[in-house]
Design an enzyme around this catalytic site. Structure first.
Site, PDB file in Angstrom:
ATOM      1  CB  CYS A 114     -11.809 -66.427  17.885  1.00  0.00           C
ATOM      2  SG  CYS A 114     -13.001 -67.375  18.855  1.00  0.00           S
ATOM      3  CB  CYS A 115      -7.028 -68.682  18.634  1.00  0.00           C
ATOM      4  SG  CYS A 115      -7.731 -69.971  17.579  1.00  0.00           S
ATOM      5  CB  CYS A 200     -12.947 -74.598  19.256  1.00  0.00           C
ATOM      6  SG  CYS A 200     -11.966 -73.953  20.628  1.00  0.00           S
ATOM      7  CB  CYS A 203     -12.308 -73.583  14.277  1.00  0.00           C
ATOM      8  SG  CYS A 203     -12.996 -71.941  14.572  1.00  0.00           S
ATOM      9  CB  CYS A 226      -4.719 -72.491  18.675  1.00  0.00           C
ATOM     10  SG  CYS A 226      -3.501 -72.975  19.920  1.00  0.00           S
TER      11      CYS A 226
END
Length: 243
Positions: A114-115, A200, A203, A226
């Site tokens: 996702c990062c 974010c 998280c 990240c």
């Protein structure tokens, strides 16, 4: 002179010198350089230096689409107060988001991927036009950063190597606090709510007094970065598993 030799020379030249000097060299003597900021907990320090040295310097923020509303409001307020004329907001490719994370669950299933999708990929694309970039990383933040130097060579997987500058590498938490007080800089509003490190919203959690400042980042996962400061790495999910 090779890039590695240049970085070694710069670290010798600037050993023990103030962050101001390192920042000034980065913005005035290294070609086209971007300042990358998360507009997080103590980002005002680096951004204040930037504004004092060159208010038109490129300042890049990656808006992952998952930033706290407080972060976006803090960005607008701080940019206006400091006069950051070069602020540029970078966003992930919507088509990539739809292809790789169509059901919006990637942050839970694979936070590294996702990062990479929402932050690393768009930032690396944006940095392709720069000779180097500046970060706010500091040695005291994590074990991985404990040996950080003011200058280092970054070798992106799909771009020529470049210099990454860390003007605050040797600063302590007290140094940061004293600077913020001395220049009466506004802190991110979530700091007062127990968020010493802010990323974010899915998280990031508040931490208890005395906990590691980054303990609230990716809680429950064996993850401390990240990915923008880690060379390599691919987004690993998508149609037919080919992304």
């Amino acid at each position: 002179m090779s890039l590695d030799a240049r970085v070694r020379m710069l670290n010798r030249w600037f050993f023990g010198r103030p962050g101001w000097d390192i920042m000034a060299h980065a913005l005035n003597a290294m070609g086209r350089v971007a300042v990358v900021s998360s507009f997080g907990a103590d980002s005002a320090v680096l951004l204040h230096m930037t504004a004092r040295i060159d208010p038109r310097a490129p300042v890049l923020l990656v808006d992952t689409g998952r930033l706290f509303p407080e972060t976006l409001a803090y960005r607008d307020m701080l940019a206006d107060r400091l006069g950051l004329a070069g602020l540029e907001v970078i966003r992930p490719d919507p088509e990539r988001i739809r292809a790789v994370d169509p059901d919006d669950t990637l942050y839970h299933e694979d936070p590294d991927a996702c990062c990479a999708l929402r932050k690393t990929e768009p930032l690396q694309a944006a940095l392709a036009r720069f000779d180097g970039w500046v970060t706010g990383r500091k040695r005291y933040q994590t074990a991985e950063r404990a040996t950080l130097d003011p200058f280092e060579v970054e070798r992106p997987p799909d771009a020529p190597p470049r210099i990454k500058v860390n003007p605050l590498a040797h600063w302590t938490a007290d140094d940061v606090a004293h600077y913020i007080t001395a220049y009466d800089l506004p802190q991110h509003p979530l700091v007062a709510e127990g968020y010493p490190s802010i990323g974010c919203w899915p998280c990031t959690m508040p931490v208890d007094p005395g906990e590691d400042p980054r303990a609230g980042r990716w809680p429950g996962a064996e993850k401390t970065e990240c990915g923008i400061h880690i060379s390599g790495g691919e987004v690993r999910r998508g149609p037919a598993g080919d992304a």
